[in-house]
Design an enzyme around this catalytic site. Sequence first.
Site, short mmCIF file in Angstrom:
data_model
loop_
_atom_site.label_atom_id
_atom_site.label_comp_id
_atom_site.label_asym_id
_atom_site.label_seq_id
_atom_site.Cartn_x
_atom_site.Cartn_y
_atom_site.Cartn_z
CG ASP A 1 -1.85 1.12 1.28
OD1 ASP A 1 -2.68 1.18 0.36
OD2 ASP A 1 -1.76 1.96 2.18
CB THR B 1 -2.10 5.77 -1.87
OG1 THR B 1 -1.94 4.36 -1.85
CG2 THR B 1 -3.30 6.13 -1.04
CB THR B 2 0.72 3.16 -5.61
OG1 THR B 2 0.44 2.42 -4.43
CG2 THR B 2 2.13 2.86 -6.07
CG ASP C 1 -6.64 0.51 -0.02
OD1 ASP C 1 -6.59 1.14 1.04
OD2 ASP C 1 -5.67 0.39 -0.80
P1 ADP Z 1 -2.87 2.24 -6.02
O1 ADP Z 1 -2.30 2.45 -4.66
O2 ADP Z 1 -2.60 3.39 -6.92
O3 ADP Z 1 -4.28 1.82 -6.01
P2 ADP Z 1 -2.30 -0.43 -6.89
O4 ADP Z 1 -1.07 -1.20 -6.63
O5 ADP Z 1 -3.53 -0.84 -6.17
O6 ADP Z 1 -1.99 1.07 -6.64
O7 ADP Z 1 -2.57 -0.50 -8.46
C1 ADP Z 1 -3.67 0.13 -9.03
C2 ADP Z 1 -3.62 -0.01 -10.53
O8 ADP Z 1 -3.69 -1.38 -10.90
C3 ADP Z 1 -4.81 0.67 -11.17
O9 ADP Z 1 -4.38 1.42 -12.27
C4 ADP Z 1 -5.70 -0.49 -11.59
O10 ADP Z 1 -6.48 -0.18 -12.72
C5 ADP Z 1 -4.68 -1.54 -11.90
N1 ADP Z 1 -5.21 -2.89 -11.85
C6 ADP Z 1 -5.75 -3.53 -10.80
N2 ADP Z 1 -6.10 -4.80 -11.12
C7 ADP Z 1 -5.77 -4.97 -12.42
C8 ADP Z 1 -5.85 -6.06 -13.35
N3 ADP Z 1 -6.34 -7.23 -12.98
N4 ADP Z 1 -5.40 -5.86 -14.60
C9 ADP Z 1 -4.88 -4.69 -14.95
N5 ADP Z 1 -4.76 -3.63 -14.13
C10 ADP Z 1 -5.19 -3.76 -12.89
MG MG Z 2 -5.12 0.06 -5.21
#
Ligand code: ADP
Ligand code: MG
Length: 570
Positions: A67, A100-101, A396
């Site tokens: 996270d 957040t990332t 989240d």
């Molecule tokens: P954040 O803290 O920004 O939410 P994450 O590590 O949760 O970071 O990554 C979020 C990103 O991953 C988003 O752009 C989301 O659309 C993408 N994402 C999540 N699941 C999938 C998936 N199965 N295939 C492609 N992209 C995905």
């Molecule tokens: Mg996320």
Amino acid sequence: MSIQGPRGTMPVVLLKEGSSENKGREAQKNNIAAAKIIAEIVHSSLGPRGMDKMLVDSLGDVTITNDGATILKEIDVQHPAAKMLVEISKTTDSEVGDGTTSAVILAGALLENAESLINQDIHPTIIVDGYRKASKKVLQYLKDIAEEVSANDKSTLLKIAKTSMQTKLVRKESDYLSNLIVSAVVSVAEKETGKFTVDQDDVKVEKKAGGSMKDSVLIEGIVLDKEVVHSGMPKKIAEAKIALINTALEIDKTEFDAKINISNPQQMKTFLDEENRMLKNMVDKVIASGANVMLCQKGIDDMSQHYLAKAGILSVRRVKESDMAKLAKATGGRIVTNLDDLFEKDLGSAQLVEERKIEEDRWVFVEGCKNPKSVTLLLRGGSQRVVDEVERSVHDAIMVVKDVMENPSIVAGGGAPEIYAATKLRSWAKSLEGREQLAVEKFADSLEEIPLTLSENAGMDPIDTLTNLRSRQLKGEKWTGIDVMRAKLGNMKTHDIIEPLAVKNQIVSAATEAACMILRIDDVISIAKSAGPPGGPEGGMPGMGGMGGMPGMGGMGGMPGMGDMGMGEM
Ligand code: ADP
Ligand code: MG
């Protein structure tokens, strides 16, 4: 520190000894460098194929997480510009919960791209103007492609919760957990004039290491990490009628020292009898209300416990204030502060109140409440570190479900909206003049950092992926994004990868704000602390000596692989 006065005059001493100043280009470069490092730290953790970080704090406590907000919170950054990036991950976390990332990566990219413009002698003010305009446009583009959904459509909410959990340790159990989460949020949502509002605090999250994630449960009511106060009381009451009491069932101790002179045994007995009578009197009032369960925010005297046990009333003492409020919401009872005011109508109800053993502890479950406006998710997982990360991911997921219920618009995940907005932005940029156009184009490049990172972390060729994705988006395939799990492009809607529009909006606004704020700084003055020798480690300007001199990332002490980044002073 002295600053040179006008030509030919004496230097004017302006700042305390040991203070320092960092101006112009150098200040900008320094700030951008610090922000880039922060973005670099979270870079590899984006998306379903992102890696986790192990953080070791100064006491040796280990946190393993993916996270963004948690990573940055734990590393205790000192550099002022880097702190601003940490701030945006925090605000994003509290505003919308997820993203957040992404917010930090976008801000890092905006700054990195601004740097190349600054190197071409484009003034930061022009970049800031261009970025602000671009961000406004992007919000509009996102709105254009967003799809309205019905706010309490369970199947949409499940997909939203699952997408947010896709990127976390809990992915394997995301089916199971998202069901619990959606039911929880839907049940506490309030509807007013056609709009839902959700207070995420109404979903109480309790965690206990042990068992597996699948042993997590949703309790339609509240779980108290307290025991039944007396061994003679029942441990289980069905059709509970619950008194919520915010007063002690004890005799008040006087504030001042008082002496009572007792000269014979009879007097002693009378005194104790009187005390007992008062306590019994209190308990009688509880009995008279018809309650068979009493949950008390204050203490319960031994003698009161005895009388309560005799009456068969399951009682718990010293319940937290926040839990009392939740109990009232869940059971429909009223918190009573004066026992004389306790009547049957004030009692809450629950199908079952029961003390159960959870690992080595005994907890009281108040469950089966009718229409509970406060519920509990009891999370389980193999070890403390696992349940901690489950809790963060569940946070989240609760937040994204709330986001969609309150603002029922969704967009695709997998980098699709970012590419769409970038493509649109580039063609709009052509209508602009000169240098501003360059800034807007750089904004578009920065947006593409999200899909770029997703594909990079998935081990795909980032350039190929991006070019293909651009051309598919240009053909109007707005749902086409990176299907990270299958390592190819795909229709995100058919793969159920959807995200709240609110999260994307927040990412763009927060990142733009932070980047612009950092870009507008051309002078960093750091005043020496009064204590400590001047010029000592505390006195210097943070981050002045290039990144090597950046003090403070101290909390990362021992974080594997960080040493070579020269963030020093472990
Ligand atoms: P954040 O803290 O920004 O939410 P994450 O590590 O949760 O970071 O990554 C979020 C990103 O991953 C988003 O752009 C989301 O659309 C993408 N994402 C999540 N699941 C999938 C998936 N199965 N295939 C492609 N992209 C995905
Ligand atoms: Mg996320």
